[in-house]
Write an enzyme that holds these catalytic residues in place. Structure first.
Site, short mmCIF file in Angstrom:
data_model
loop_
_atom_site.label_atom_id
_atom_site.label_comp_id
_atom_site.label_asym_id
_atom_site.label_seq_id
_atom_site.Cartn_x
_atom_site.Cartn_y
_atom_site.Cartn_z
N GLY A 8 11.65 9.79 5.72
CA GLY A 8 12.60 10.49 4.76
C GLY A 8 11.85 11.21 4.00
N ASP B 37 2.42 6.84 0.45
CA ASP B 37 3.54 6.05 0.20
C ASP B 37 3.27 4.87 0.71
OD1 ASP B 37 6.26 5.06 -0.55
OD2 ASP B 37 7.08 6.34 0.94
N CYS C 215 7.54 1.78 -3.81
CA CYS C 215 8.86 1.30 -4.32
C CYS C 215 8.97 0.21 -4.96
CB CYS C 215 9.82 1.43 -3.11
SG CYS C 215 9.61 0.56 -1.70
C1 LIG Z 1 7.17 2.57 2.02
S1 LIG Z 1 7.06 2.78 3.85
C2 LIG Z 1 7.14 4.66 4.02
C3 LIG Z 1 8.37 5.30 3.78
C4 LIG Z 1 8.38 6.49 4.10
N1 LIG Z 1 7.32 7.27 3.51
C5 LIG Z 1 9.51 7.44 3.92
O1 LIG Z 1 10.11 8.06 3.16
O2 LIG Z 1 10.36 7.33 4.84
C6 LIG Z 1 5.78 2.38 4.27
C7 LIG Z 1 5.11 2.60 5.81
O3 LIG Z 1 3.69 2.37 5.97
C8 LIG Z 1 3.36 1.83 6.96
N2 LIG Z 1 2.07 1.35 6.97
C9 LIG Z 1 1.83 0.11 6.45
N3 LIG Z 1 0.57 0.11 6.60
C10 LIG Z 1 0.12 1.03 7.08
C11 LIG Z 1 -1.16 1.49 7.25
N4 LIG Z 1 -2.33 0.66 6.99
N5 LIG Z 1 -1.52 2.77 7.91
C12 LIG Z 1 -0.26 3.45 8.12
N6 LIG Z 1 1.16 3.03 7.78
C13 LIG Z 1 1.05 1.77 7.28
C14 LIG Z 1 4.71 0.71 7.19
O4 LIG Z 1 4.84 0.48 8.65
C15 LIG Z 1 6.02 1.51 6.76
O5 LIG Z 1 6.53 2.27 7.81
#
Ligand SMILES: C[S@@+](CC[C@H](N)C(=O)[O-])C[C@H]1O[C@@H](n2cnc3c(N)ncnc32)[C@H](O)[C@@H]1O
Length: 479
Positions: free
Chosen positions: A290, A354, A407
Site C-alpha cells: 500500500g 512500517d 499501526c
Molecule cells: C505493517 S505490515 C506492512 C504494510 C505495508 N507497509 C503497506 O503499507 O502495505 C508489516 C509487514 O512486515 C512484514 N515483516 C515482518 N517482519 C519482517 C522482517 N523482519 N523483515 C521484513 N518484513 C517483515 C510482514 O510480513 C508484513 O507484511
C-alpha cells in the site's frame, strides 16, 4: 449492509453431500446457512486463526455457499460477532446453565450479535434470527439435540433484552468487547481518551481511497464519483471517503490504478517520508505494498521493497502492476541486511520502517485482532521492532531520513520506541511528525460531543472531522 436473506428453504437440490460437519439441509441463501458458516469461522478464531483465513476455510469447505450473497452474509455476521463477542459470551454464560458444545455456543454468539446490534436488527427481524439459529443447529446431526436449548435461550433473551444488556454494561469486558488486558492497557496509555479509543475500534471503518497523484486530484476524482452518483467526501490530501462501501470493481478507475484502497491515516506515510525524484528508497516491511504504491505515485524513485514473507511479497507486485509502477521487490529479513543488501556502498536516502506490530490501531477493520493477541505479544513485538531499527539505521545515508511507523495505539510500540531510538543513536535527529494518531471516527453532522474523536494531533494531520485508523509516526534524520 448485507441484504435481508430469504426465509429458510430446504430444497433437496440445495442439499450438500453428507460429511461429519456438513450442513445437511440449509439453502445457501438462508440466514441459517450464514449463521452456521459464521459460527465455524468464530470457532476457528477462538482456536487462534485469523478471521480472513478462517472465513476462507469455511468457503472452501462449503462450495455450495460460495455464491457472492452467501459469502457476504457469512462474512458480515462473522465480523459483527467479532465486535460483539464478549457481550455475546456474557449472555451465554448468563442464560445457559452448563456450557454448550463450542459450535452451539458459536451459533448462539452469532445470533446474539445480530440481536444486540441495532444496525443488524434493521436487516434481520429478531424472530427470523431465532428461527434460523434453530434451523442451523437442527441441520447438523451431531448438534440437533441442542435446538430446544438454542430456541429457549434466544427467546429468553428477547423477553429480557433491555435488562440483560443493561446488566452486561457492569462488566467491562462485556461492555467494551475487548480482553481485560487490552482495556487496561488502553486506560493506562490514554486515561482521558480510553473510552473513545475503544469505541472507535468497535465501529466499521469507512472505505477510503487514495487518489493516484500521477493521474488525478481529490477534487477531480470527486467530480468523477459525482458523475457516477457515488456520494463521497475529501478525507485528506490524497484521500476520498465513500459514504457507502462498495466492491472495488464498481469503483471508477480502480482497475486502471487511478485510485487504491487505503485508510486516511496510512496515507500520511508517503508524504512524511518526503522522497524526491531520483532518490534511493527502502520500503523495509513492504507487503502488501500500500505505502510502496503511494511512494511511487509521488516521485520517481529507485525503490527497493523488502518483505520477509514470500507469499505476502507477491501482493506487492500485483498492487504495483495495477498502478503500472515498478519497484525492486526483495524477500528478506529487515533485521539481517547482509542477507539481501550486498550493495553496502549504496545507502538509502530514505527508509520507511512500517514494522510488524500489534495492529491495535486497525481493529475496526480487523476486529479479530483483539481476540488473537496476548499481553505477552507486546514485549516480543517491541524487541522485534528494535532489532529491525538497529539493522536499518546504518543503511541510512548521512542527511537521509528514516520514518518509523506502526499501526498500534500502545505507547510501547510508539512514543516509547521513538524515545529509545533517539537515546540510543546520537546521530539521529528527531524531526517533526504526527506521533501518535489515535483512531478517530467522523462525527455525524449534528454531533458536537467530544466523545467521537480521540486523537491528539489527529485532526491537524488528516483534516477536520477526520476518520482514520490508529498509527504512530516518528521521523529521524541522520546527522
Ligand atoms: C505493517 S505490515 C506492512 C504494510 C505495508 N507497509 C503497506 O503499507 O502495505 C508489516 C509487514 O512486515 C512484514 N515483516 C515482518 N517482519 C519482517 C522482517 N523482519 N523483515 C521484513 N518484513 C517483515 C510482514 O510480513 C508484513 O507484511
Amino acid at each position: 449492509m448485507t441484504p435481508k436473506p430469504s426465509p429458510r428453504s430446504a430444497s433437496p437440490s440445495a442439499r450438500p453431500r453428507e460429511s461429519r460437519l456438513s450442513v445437511l439441509h440449509l439453502a445457501p441463501e438462508s440466514l441459517g446457512f450464514a449463521l452456521d458458516g459464521a459460527a465455524q469461522a468464530i470457532g476457528a478464531v477462538r482456536l487462534g486463526a485469523a478471521l480472513p483465513a478462517a472465513l476462507q476455510a469455511v468457503f472452501v469447505s462449503a462450495p455450495e455457499g460460495n455464491a457472492a450473497a452467501a459469502r457476504g452474509a457469512v462474512q458480515d455476521i462473522a465480523y459483527r460477532t467479532m465486535r460483539r463477542l464478549a457481550t455475546a459470551e456474557w449472555l451465554i454464560a448468563k442464560l445457559v446453565k452448563k456450557a454448550p458444545p463450542p459450535h452451539v455456543g458459536h451459533v448462539l454468539a452469532c445470533s446474539f450479535a445480530l440481536l444486540i446490534d441495532d444496525e443488524a436488527t434493521a436487516a434481520y427481524s429478531p424472530f427470523t434470527v431465532v428461527d434460523q439459529a434453530v434451523s442451523a443447529i437442527a441441520a447438523r446431526r451431531e448438534f440437533s439435540f441442542a435446538k430446544g436449548l438454542v430456541n429457549a435461550v434466544l427467546r429468553n433473551f428477547l423477553r429480557e433484552r433491555e435488562t440483560l444488556l443493561q446488566a452486561a454494561q457492569a462488566d467491562e469486558v462485556a461492555r467494551w468487547n475487548y480482553p481485560a488486558w487490552w482495556i487496561d492497557a488502553v486506560k493506562k496509555a490514554w486515561p482521558d481518551a480510553w473510552q473513545a479509543v475503544l469505541a472507535a475500534g468497535n465501529k466499521q471503518g469507512p472505505l477510503t481511497l487514495r487518489v493516484n497523484a500521477r493521474h488525478s486530484t481529490v477534487d477531480a476524482y470527486l467530480q468523477v464519483l459525482q458523475s457516477h452518483h457515488i456520494a463521497a467526501s475529501r478525507a485528506g490530501e490524497y484521500a476520498v471517503k465513500l459514504d457507502t462501501p462498495m466492491s472495488v470493481d464498481r469503483i471508477p478507475g480502480f482497475s486502471d490504478g487511478v485510485v487504491s484502497v487505503q485508510d486516511a491515516g496510512a496515507q500520511l506515510a508517503a508524504p512524511l517520508l518526503g522522497a524526491r525524484d531520483g532518490m534511493r528508497v527502502l520500503d523495509a516491511c513492504a507487503a502488501p505494498g500500500g505505502k510502496t504504491g503511494h511512494l511511487l505515485e509521488l516521485a520517481k524513485l529507485q525503490l527497493v521493497a523488502l518483505e520477509s514473507d514470500a507469499s505476502r511479497a507477491r501482493r506487492i507486485g500485483e498492487n504495483l502492476q495495477r498502478l503500472r509502477l515498478e519497484a525492486e521487490v526483495r524477500i528478506g529479513d529487515a533485521g539481517a541486511p547482509s542477507k539481501w543488501h550486498d550493495d553496502i556502498d549504496q545507502p538509502f536516502d530514505r527508509i520507511l520502517a512500517d514494522v510488524p506490530c500489534s495492529a491495535s490501531g486497525i481493529v475496526r477493520r480487523h476486529p479479530d485482532i483483539r481476540w488473537l493477541r496476548r499481553a505477552s505479544d507486546i514485549p516480543a513485538l517491541v524487541a522485534e521492532q528494535r532489532r529491525i531499527l538497529e539493522a536499518l539505521w546504518p543503511l541510512v545515508k548521512p542527511g537521509g531520513e528514516l520514518l518509523y511507523v506502526t499501526c498500534s495505539i500502545f505507547p510501547e510500540e510508539g512514543e516509547l520506541q521513538a524515545q529509545w531510538f533517539g537515546n540510543k543513536y546520537q546521530d539521529a535527529v528527531r524531526l517533526d511528525a504526527p506521533g501518535q494518531l489515535l483512531p478517530s471516527v467522523a462525527r455525524a453532522p449534528a454531533d458536537t460531543s467530544a466523545g467521537s474523536d480521540a486523537g491528539p494531533s489527529a485532526e491537524a494531520s488528516t483534516g477536520a472531522n477526520s476518520d482514520h485508523d490508529g498509527f504512530f509516526y516518528a521521523r529521524f534524520q541522520k546527522r
